[in-house]
Scaffold this motif. Structure first.
Motif, mmCIF file in Angstrom:
data_model
loop_
_atom_site.group_PDB
_atom_site.id
_atom_site.type_symbol
_atom_site.label_atom_id
_atom_site.label_comp_id
_atom_site.label_asym_id
_atom_site.label_seq_id
_atom_site.Cartn_x
_atom_site.Cartn_y
_atom_site.Cartn_z
ATOM 1 N N HIS A 1 0.850 -1.194 0.000
ATOM 2 C CA HIS A 1 0.000 0.000 0.000
ATOM 3 C C HIS A 1 0.883 1.240 0.000
ATOM 4 C CE1 HIS A 1 -3.493 -2.513 0.754
ATOM 5 N NE2 HIS A 1 -2.836 -3.081 1.755
ATOM 6 N N VAL A 2 0.452 2.256 -0.760
ATOM 7 C CA VAL A 2 1.234 3.495 -0.885
ATOM 8 C C VAL A 2 0.334 4.697 -0.628
ATOM 9 C CG1 VAL A 2 2.587 4.958 -2.446
ATOM 10 C CG2 VAL A 2 2.833 2.463 -2.549
ATOM 11 N N ALA A 3 0.825 5.605 0.200
ATOM 12 C CA ALA A 3 0.153 6.880 0.437
ATOM 13 C C ALA A 3 1.068 8.013 0.004
ATOM 14 C CB ALA A 3 -0.195 7.040 1.915
ATOM 15 N N VAL A 4 0.471 9.062 -0.527
ATOM 16 C CA VAL A 4 1.207 10.282 -0.887
ATOM 17 C C VAL A 4 0.586 11.438 -0.109
ATOM 18 C CG1 VAL A 4 1.673 11.943 -2.744
ATOM 19 C CG2 VAL A 4 1.879 9.488 -3.187
ATOM 20 N N SER A 5 1.428 12.240 0.512
ATOM 21 C CA SER A 5 0.922 13.482 1.106
ATOM 22 C C SER A 5 1.269 14.638 0.179
ATOM 23 C CB SER A 5 1.505 13.711 2.507
ATOM 24 O OG SER A 5 2.906 13.868 2.451
ATOM 25 N N ILE A 6 0.311 15.536 -0.010
ATOM 26 C CA ILE A 6 0.510 16.752 -0.811
ATOM 27 C C ILE A 6 0.163 17.929 0.097
ATOM 28 C CG2 ILE A 6 -0.249 18.089 -2.801
ATOM 29 C CD1 ILE A 6 -0.888 15.471 -4.226
ATOM 30 N N PHE A 7 1.193 18.648 0.503
ATOM 31 C CA PHE A 7 0.989 19.767 1.436
ATOM 32 C C PHE A 7 2.138 20.746 1.266
ATOM 33 C CE2 PHE A 7 1.552 21.561 5.817
ATOM 34 C CZ PHE A 7 0.384 22.333 5.822
ATOM 35 N N VAL A 8 1.815 21.964 0.823
ATOM 36 C CA VAL A 8 2.830 23.013 0.727
ATOM 37 C C VAL A 8 2.979 23.584 2.133
ATOM 38 C CG1 VAL A 8 3.542 25.132 -0.413
ATOM 39 C CG2 VAL A 8 2.162 23.460 -1.664
ATOM 40 N N ASN A 9 4.059 23.202 2.784
ATOM 41 C CA ASN A 9 4.228 23.444 4.220
ATOM 42 C C ASN A 9 4.761 24.856 4.493
ATOM 43 O OD1 ASN A 9 4.651 23.048 7.005
ATOM 44 N ND2 ASN A 9 6.782 22.456 6.595
ATOM 45 N N PRO A 10 3.952 25.720 5.077
ATOM 46 C CA PRO A 10 4.386 27.108 5.252
ATOM 47 C C PRO A 10 5.565 27.276 6.206
ATOM 48 C CG PRO A 10 2.304 26.735 6.395
ATOM 49 C CD PRO A 10 2.573 25.516 5.574
ATOM 50 N N THR A 11 5.743 26.336 7.153
ATOM 51 C CA THR A 11 6.772 26.545 8.172
ATOM 52 C C THR A 11 8.188 26.325 7.651
ATOM 53 O OG1 THR A 11 6.741 24.269 9.038
ATOM 54 C CG2 THR A 11 5.146 25.825 9.964
ATOM 55 N N GLN A 12 8.344 25.793 6.434
ATOM 56 C CA GLN A 12 9.697 25.597 5.906
ATOM 57 C C GLN A 12 10.095 26.671 4.891
ATOM 58 O OE1 GLN A 12 8.484 21.638 4.328
ATOM 59 N NE2 GLN A 12 9.745 22.147 2.551
ATOM 60 N N PHE A 13 9.235 27.659 4.687
ATOM 61 C CA PHE A 13 9.550 28.768 3.795
ATOM 62 C C PHE A 13 9.960 29.989 4.609
ATOM 63 C CE2 PHE A 13 6.989 26.092 1.139
ATOM 64 C CZ PHE A 13 7.375 26.343 -0.173
ATOM 65 N N GLY A 14 11.017 30.672 4.165
ATOM 66 C CA GLY A 14 11.425 31.918 4.806
ATOM 67 C C GLY A 14 10.562 33.080 4.349
#
Length: 277
Positions: A46-59
Motif C-alpha cells: 500500500h502506498v500513500a502520498v501526502s501533498i501539502f505546501v508546508n508554510p513553516t519551511q519557507f522563509g
C-alpha cells in the motif's frame, strides 16, 4: 484512490491497511516524484502520498505564495500510479490555531549548507514530517536523494525520536539534458534553463575526476565552481561533506556528497552527487 483532507480520515483509512509506504511531497508532481511512488510500491503493498505546501519551511522572502499547486493534475498522476490514498490537508488541519508551536531540530545537521542559507528551513521540514509520521504511521517513508541534506536529517530525526519507520532514498531523476527534476524548474525561462545545465555538467565533471583518482576535495570543488561560473551562475555554496555528518571534508576517504546551490535568475536550484571510494 481516496483523497483525504483531515487527520481523522487518514487514521481511519490507515487502520484498514497493512504494510504502508509514504511519499511526502509538496505537490507539483513530476517524474522524480513518481519514481518515488514506484519505489514505494516495491517496498509495500500500500502506498500513500501526502501533498501539502508546508508554510513553516519557507522563509519570509521565499516563494511560498507562488509555489505551484496543480492539485487536479497531481491527483490524476497519483491515481494512474496506483496510490491508495492522498492526504491533502488544508493548513489549518496541520497547524490549528491555539496549538502551542513545537520545534524539532537537529542543529549539527541543520545549520550547514541549506540550513545556513535558509535559517529555520529544516525546523519546518522536521515539524511537518514528524506530524506526517504520527498521522499516517507508515512502515516505510521515501525521500529523494536530490534533497540530500533533507534526507539525511529525516534519517537522523527518525533515529533520534525512535520512529519505527524505515527511511529510504530514491535516486535523483534527471531530464535527458541532465537537469535534476524539480518543481521549481517550471519557473525557468528557456534561456535560464539552458544556463542551469551547467549545474549537472559541473557535478558530473567532478564525478569523473573522482573516478580518475582525484581525492582532494578542493580540486573537485574548483572544477565544479569553474564550470558553473562559466555560465555566470550565482553560487550560494559548493561543498564537499561527509555523507553522514555533513561536515566538510578535505580528503575523500569515505562516502562524500558534493552539494551545490545556485540562483538562475530568480530561481534557486540545488543538486548533488554522492562519491563512494
Amino acid at each position: 484512490m481516496k483523497v483525504l483532507t483531515t487527520i481523522a480520515e487518514v487514521r481511519a483509512e490507515r487502520a484498514k491497511l497493512g504494510r504502508l509506504a509514504l511519499v511526502p511531497t509538496m505537490g507539483a508532481l513530476h517524474a522524480g516524484h513518481l519514481s518515488l511512488v514506484d519505489f514505494a510500491r516495491r517496498r509495500a503493498p500500500h502506498v500513500a502520498v501526502s501533498i501539502f505546501v508546508n508554510p513553516t519551511q519557507f522563509g519570509h522572502n521565499e516563494d511560498f505564495n507562488r509555489y505551484p499547486r496543480p492539485i487536479e493534475d497531481d491527483l490524476a498522476k497519483c491515481q494512474s500510479n496506483g496510490v491508495d490514498f492522498v492526504f491533502n490537508p488544508p493548513v489549518e488541519q496541520m497547524y490549528p490555531s491555539g496549538v502551542v508551536d513545537c520545534v524539532v531540530d537537529l542543529p549539527s545537521l541543520s545549520t550547514v549548507l541549506e540550513g545556513k542559507h535558509r535559517p529555520g528551513h529544516f525546523k519546518g521540514v522536521c515539524q511537518v514530517v514528524a506530524k506526517l509520521f504520527n498521522i499516517v504511521r507508515p512502515d516505510v517513508a521515501i525521500f529523494g536523494q536530490k534533497d540530500y541534506q533533507q534526507l539525511r536529517i529525516i534519517e537522523a530525526m527518525a533515529e533520534a525520536l525512535d520512529f519505527n519507520i524505515e527511511i529510504l532514498a530514491g535516486p535523483t531523476v534527471r531530464d535527458l539534458d541532465g537537469l535534476a527534476m524539480s518543481s521549481r524548474n517550471a519557473y525557468l525561462s528557456p534561456e535560464e534553463r539552458e544556463k542551469s545545465l551547467a549545474i549537472s555538467r559541473a557535478l558530473f565533471a567532478a564525478q569523473q575526476e573522482f573516478a580518475n583518482g582525484v581525492r582532494q576535495a578542493n580540486r573537485l570543488l574548483t572544477t565544479v565552481q569553474k564550470t558553473m561560473l562559466e555560465k555566470h551562475l550565482l553560487i550560494d555554496y559548493v561543498a564537499a561533506v561527509d555523507a553522514k555528518t555533513l561536515k566538510h571534508t578535505d580528503t575523500i576517504t569515505g562516502p562524500t556528497v558534493i552539494a551545490v546551490a545556485t540562483r538562475v535568475g530568480k530561481t534557486r536550484l540545488i543538486d548533488n552527487v554522492v562519491l563512494e571510494p
